[in-house]
Design a protein around this motif. Structure first.
Motif, PDB file in Angstrom:
ATOM      1  N   ALA A 257       0.836  -1.208   0.000  1.00  0.00           N
ATOM      2  CA  ALA A 257       0.000   0.000   0.000  1.00  0.00           C
ATOM      3  C   ALA A 257       0.864   1.248   0.000  1.00  0.00           C
ATOM      4  O   ALA A 257       0.562   2.235  -0.692  1.00  0.00           O
ATOM      5  CB  ALA A 257      -0.936  -0.019   1.206  1.00  0.00           C
ATOM      6  N   HIS A 258       1.960   1.237   0.775  1.00  0.00           N
ATOM      7  CA  HIS A 258       2.901   2.369   0.756  1.00  0.00           C
ATOM      8  C   HIS A 258       3.464   2.576  -0.642  1.00  0.00           C
ATOM      9  O   HIS A 258       3.574   3.716  -1.123  1.00  0.00           O
ATOM     10  CB  HIS A 258       4.049   2.114   1.734  1.00  0.00           C
ATOM     11  N   VAL A 259       3.849   1.490  -1.308  1.00  0.00           N
ATOM     12  CA  VAL A 259       4.423   1.598  -2.648  1.00  0.00           C
ATOM     13  C   VAL A 259       3.408   2.203  -3.608  1.00  0.00           C
ATOM     14  O   VAL A 259       3.742   3.085  -4.411  1.00  0.00           O
ATOM     15  CB  VAL A 259       4.888   0.212  -3.145  1.00  0.00           C
TER      16      VAL A 259
ATOM     17  N   PRO B 241       6.546  10.600  -7.082  1.00  0.00           N
ATOM     18  CA  PRO B 241       6.416   9.828  -8.321  1.00  0.00           C
ATOM     19  C   PRO B 241       6.990   8.433  -8.146  1.00  0.00           C
ATOM     20  O   PRO B 241       7.939   8.230  -7.385  1.00  0.00           O
ATOM     21  CB  PRO B 241       7.246  10.631  -9.319  1.00  0.00           C
ATOM     22  N   LEU B 242       6.435   7.472  -8.860  1.00  0.00           N
ATOM     23  CA  LEU B 242       6.923   6.105  -8.812  1.00  0.00           C
ATOM     24  C   LEU B 242       8.326   6.052  -9.404  1.00  0.00           C
ATOM     25  O   LEU B 242       8.575   6.607 -10.477  1.00  0.00           O
ATOM     26  CB  LEU B 242       5.987   5.203  -9.614  1.00  0.00           C
ATOM     27  N   ASP B 243       9.262   5.429  -8.713  1.00  0.00           N
ATOM     28  CA  ASP B 243      10.635   5.387  -9.211  1.00  0.00           C
ATOM     29  C   ASP B 243      11.128   3.945  -9.270  1.00  0.00           C
ATOM     30  O   ASP B 243      10.386   2.997  -8.996  1.00  0.00           O
ATOM     31  CB  ASP B 243      11.560   6.253  -8.349  1.00  0.00           C
ATOM     32  N   ALA B 244      12.407   3.776  -9.624  1.00  0.00           N
ATOM     33  CA  ALA B 244      12.960   2.435  -9.802  1.00  0.00           C
ATOM     34  C   ALA B 244      12.971   1.657  -8.490  1.00  0.00           C
ATOM     35  O   ALA B 244      12.770   0.430  -8.485  1.00  0.00           O
ATOM     36  CB  ALA B 244      14.374   2.534 -10.375  1.00  0.00           C
ATOM     37  N   PHE B 245      13.210   2.351  -7.377  1.00  0.00           N
ATOM     38  CA  PHE B 245      13.184   1.660  -6.095  1.00  0.00           C
ATOM     39  C   PHE B 245      11.793   1.109  -5.816  1.00  0.00           C
ATOM     40  O   PHE B 245      11.635  -0.017  -5.339  1.00  0.00           O
ATOM     41  CB  PHE B 245      13.616   2.600  -4.971  1.00  0.00           C
ATOM     42  N   ASP B 246      10.751   1.902  -6.099  1.00  0.00           N
ATOM     43  CA  ASP B 246       9.378   1.441  -5.897  1.00  0.00           C
ATOM     44  C   ASP B 246       9.086   0.201  -6.732  1.00  0.00           C
ATOM     45  O   ASP B 246       8.435  -0.744  -6.261  1.00  0.00           O
ATOM     46  CB  ASP B 246       8.391   2.550  -6.257  1.00  0.00           C
ATOM     47  N   GLU B 247       9.548   0.214  -7.974  1.00  0.00           N
ATOM     48  CA  GLU B 247       9.307  -0.926  -8.859  1.00  0.00           C
ATOM     49  C   GLU B 247       9.975  -2.185  -8.312  1.00  0.00           C
ATOM     50  O   GLU B 247       9.375  -3.268  -8.300  1.00  0.00           O
ATOM     51  CB  GLU B 247       9.835  -0.618 -10.268  1.00  0.00           C
ATOM     52  N   LEU B 248      11.219  -2.050  -7.861  1.00  0.00           N
ATOM     53  CA  LEU B 248      11.909  -3.209  -7.310  1.00  0.00           C
ATOM     54  C   LEU B 248      11.246  -3.658  -6.014  1.00  0.00           C
ATOM     55  O   LEU B 248      11.087  -4.860  -5.776  1.00  0.00           O
ATOM     56  CB  LEU B 248      13.385  -2.882  -7.061  1.00  0.00           C
ATOM     57  N   ALA B 249      10.861  -2.712  -5.173  1.00  0.00           N
ATOM     58  CA  ALA B 249      10.205  -3.060  -3.912  1.00  0.00           C
ATOM     59  C   ALA B 249       8.913  -3.839  -4.178  1.00  0.00           C
ATOM     60  O   ALA B 249       8.652  -4.871  -3.535  1.00  0.00           O
ATOM     61  CB  ALA B 249       9.909  -1.800  -3.111  1.00  0.00           C
ATOM     62  N   ARG B 250       8.111  -3.363  -5.120  1.00  0.00           N
ATOM     63  CA  ARG B 250       6.856  -4.059  -5.444  1.00  0.00           C
ATOM     64  C   ARG B 250       7.152  -5.475  -5.941  1.00  0.00           C
ATOM     65  O   ARG B 250       6.488  -6.435  -5.518  1.00  0.00           O
ATOM     66  CB  ARG B 250       6.076  -3.274  -6.492  1.00  0.00           C
ATOM     67  N   HIS B 251       8.134  -5.591  -6.835  1.00  0.00           N
ATOM     68  CA  HIS B 251       8.481  -6.913  -7.369  1.00  0.00           C
ATOM     69  C   HIS B 251       8.903  -7.858  -6.246  1.00  0.00           C
ATOM     70  O   HIS B 251       8.434  -9.010  -6.182  1.00  0.00           O
ATOM     71  CB  HIS B 251       9.612  -6.768  -8.392  1.00  0.00           C
ATOM     72  N   ARG B 252       9.772  -7.398  -5.360  1.00  0.00           N
ATOM     73  CA  ARG B 252      10.255  -8.263  -4.294  1.00  0.00           C
ATOM     74  C   ARG B 252       9.160  -8.596  -3.287  1.00  0.00           C
ATOM     75  O   ARG B 252       9.111  -9.711  -2.751  1.00  0.00           O
ATOM     76  CB  ARG B 252      11.445  -7.612  -3.586  1.00  0.00           C
ATOM     77  N   LEU B 253       8.273  -7.659  -2.995  1.00  0.00           N
ATOM     78  CA  LEU B 253       7.184  -7.928  -2.054  1.00  0.00           C
ATOM     79  C   LEU B 253       6.241  -8.997  -2.603  1.00  0.00           C
ATOM     80  O   LEU B 253       5.839  -9.919  -1.879  1.00  0.00           O
ATOM     81  CB  LEU B 253       6.424  -6.641  -1.755  1.00  0.00           C
ATOM     82  N   LEU B 254       5.875  -8.880  -3.867  1.00  0.00           N
ATOM     83  CA  LEU B 254       5.003  -9.888  -4.468  1.00  0.00           C
ATOM     84  C   LEU B 254       5.702 -11.237  -4.545  1.00  0.00           C
ATOM     85  O   LEU B 254       5.087 -12.290  -4.284  1.00  0.00           O
ATOM     86  CB  LEU B 254       4.566  -9.427  -5.864  1.00  0.00           C
ATOM     87  N   GLU B 255       6.969 -11.208  -4.904  1.00  0.00           N
ATOM     88  CA  GLU B 255       7.749 -12.432  -4.967  1.00  0.00           C
ATOM     89  C   GLU B 255       7.844 -13.088  -3.598  1.00  0.00           C
ATOM     90  O   GLU B 255       7.687 -14.313  -3.463  1.00  0.00           O
ATOM     91  CB  GLU B 255       9.140 -12.098  -5.498  1.00  0.00           C
ATOM     92  N   ARG B 256       8.114 -12.290  -2.578  1.00  0.00           N
ATOM     93  CA  ARG B 256       8.258 -12.820  -1.221  1.00  0.00           C
ATOM     94  C   ARG B 256       6.930 -13.402  -0.733  1.00  0.00           C
ATOM     95  O   ARG B 256       6.932 -14.433  -0.035  1.00  0.00           O
ATOM     96  CB  ARG B 256       8.731 -11.720  -0.281  1.00  0.00           C
ATOM     97  N   ARG B 257       5.828 -12.746  -1.060  1.00  0.00           N
ATOM     98  CA  ARG B 257       4.537 -13.289  -0.652  1.00  0.00           C
ATOM     99  C   ARG B 257       4.311 -14.662  -1.277  1.00  0.00           C
ATOM    100  O   ARG B 257       3.839 -15.593  -0.603  1.00  0.00           O
ATOM    101  CB  ARG B 257       3.412 -12.334  -1.052  1.00  0.00           C
ATOM    102  N   SER B 258       4.685 -14.802  -2.541  1.00  0.00           N
ATOM    103  CA  SER B 258       4.539 -16.094  -3.205  1.00  0.00           C
ATOM    104  C   SER B 258       5.432 -17.148  -2.555  1.00  0.00           C
ATOM    105  O   SER B 258       5.009 -18.287  -2.326  1.00  0.00           O
ATOM    106  CB  SER B 258       4.881 -15.950  -4.690  1.00  0.00           C
ATOM    107  N   LEU B 259       6.669 -16.785  -2.238  1.00  0.00           N
ATOM    108  CA  LEU B 259       7.577 -17.729  -1.592  1.00  0.00           C
ATOM    109  C   LEU B 259       7.059 -18.157  -0.226  1.00  0.00           C
ATOM    110  O   LEU B 259       7.133 -19.342   0.146  1.00  0.00           O
ATOM    111  CB  LEU B 259       8.962 -17.112  -1.452  1.00  0.00           C
TER     112      LEU B 259
END
Length: 347
Positions: A176-178, A183-201
């Motif tokens: 939700a923070h992300v 503005p959305l930046d590269a850190f936000d994109e990586l954070a979102r990717h890792r959060l979704l990935e971690r939830r799946s793991l």
């Protein structure tokens, strides 16, 4: 990566005149902040009597003068056993902690040296590193009170393993923070990717939550490259004993390896890990079973850990951001290479 790898905020000038009056250390000539590797504030101090490291114990979690004095007594006893440390100097009153204006300070001899990451160590030096940490654990058992009378384990590494239900809720909050960040930046994109990935793991491995930790002992509590000084090829001093306490010993060995031998791509140099771990087991008297259990618990800890993202999104503190790409990639790689990582620590 541990929080103490994060550079501290810009330090304020310490009250040198009042401090040096408490020590037989002469008059100050120069005082420069040390800006790498400590949450507490440190200064390179040169006086008419010599060179010193002045430490301002600023972290509220570890700034109790009585606790600091206990750490100082422990490091002096370790020095007497030949462990490379830099014990605090006593003031005119015999105390090693000086309190000025409500703040705690300690003066240490200055140790010439530099920090080395695992990528800069030869295989032989990795063996020496593992033997050093094993010796620290063995010597602490000799100089510290029996564990049954020790204070409960404290610090950033709780004995109880993380509850995945709480982690799922944390992931939702960080996502939700992300989404709200502009503005959305590269850190936000990586954070979102890792959060979704971690939830799946976590969904895949939620049934692998480890039980409460195994054998405990006295540990340094924060053993990583910024807390070890090298002079030439040899360790010169282990510093920053603020997290000294009773914890599962083998877990400290695994955590340290996951920092020393982490590559920028988020993988571990398993050959160096193996050399380090074999030497640690010999020096500490640890069994392969202890190391295997510690690997599992630290893997689970990393799988559920989001302190860097919490600093970034909840506190607005971006000092840990450079560590996030490799540290977050390590979790994914470690999960896929779990057996190989365990084998490096137990082979």
């Amino acid at each position: 990566m541990p929080r103490s790898c994060v550079p501290p905020p810009v330090p304020h000038a310490p009250p040198l005149s009042a401090l040096l009056r408490q020590y037989a250390a002469g008059s100050a000539l120069t005082c420069e902040p040390v800006d790498q590797g400590l949450l507490n504030r440190g200064y390179r101090l040169r006086t008419t009597r010599g060179r010193y490291f002045l430490k301002h114990h600023f972290d509220p979690d570890t700034a109790d003068p009585a606790a600091i004095a206990r750490q100082h007594r422990a490091t002096q006893r370790l020095a007497d056993l030949g462990v490379p440390v830099a014990p605090a100097l006593a003031g005119r009153d015999g105390r090693t902690v000086a309190v000025v204006g409500g703040h705690a300070y300690a003066l240490h001899p200055w140790i010439d040296g530099g920090h080395r990451h695992g990528g800069q160590l030869t295989t032989g030096q990795c063996t020496r590193l593992g033997a050093l940490l094993g010796a620290v654990h063995a010597c602490l058992e000799r100089v510290m009170p029996p564990k049954c009378r020790a204070r409960p384990a404290t610090g950033p590494h709780p004995v109880e393993s993380a509850d995945p239900a709480a982690t799922f809720a944390l992931i939702d909050g960080l996502l939700a923070h992300v989404r709200r960040h502009r503005p959305l930046d590269a850190f936000d994109e990586l954070a979102r990717h890792r959060l979704l990935e971690r939830r799946s793991l976590l969904e895949q491995h939620a049934d692998r939550r480890p039980p409460p930790g195994g054998p405990v002992g006295w540990v340094h509590g924060d053993f990583h490259p910024f807390n070890l000084l090298y002079r030439g090829d040899a360790p010169a001093a282990i510093v920053d004993w603020d997290r000294l306490g009773v914890q599962p010993r083998a877990e400290e060995a695994v955590r340290a390896a996951a920092i020393f031998f982490l590559r920028p791509t988020g993988t571990l140099d398993l050959a160096k890990v193996g050399a380090y771990a074999r030497a640690y087991r010999r020096a500490a008297g640890a069994t392969r079973g202890e190391l295997a259990a510690a690997v599992h618990r630290v893997w689970w800890e990393r799988l559920n850990d989001f302190w860097m993202l919490r600093w970034h999104y909840e506190r607005g503190d971006t000092r840990a951001d450079p560590q996030f790409p490799a540290a977050s990639a390590l979790v994914t790689w470690w999960t896929g290479e779990y057996e190989a990582v365990c084998g490096a620590f137990t082979g």
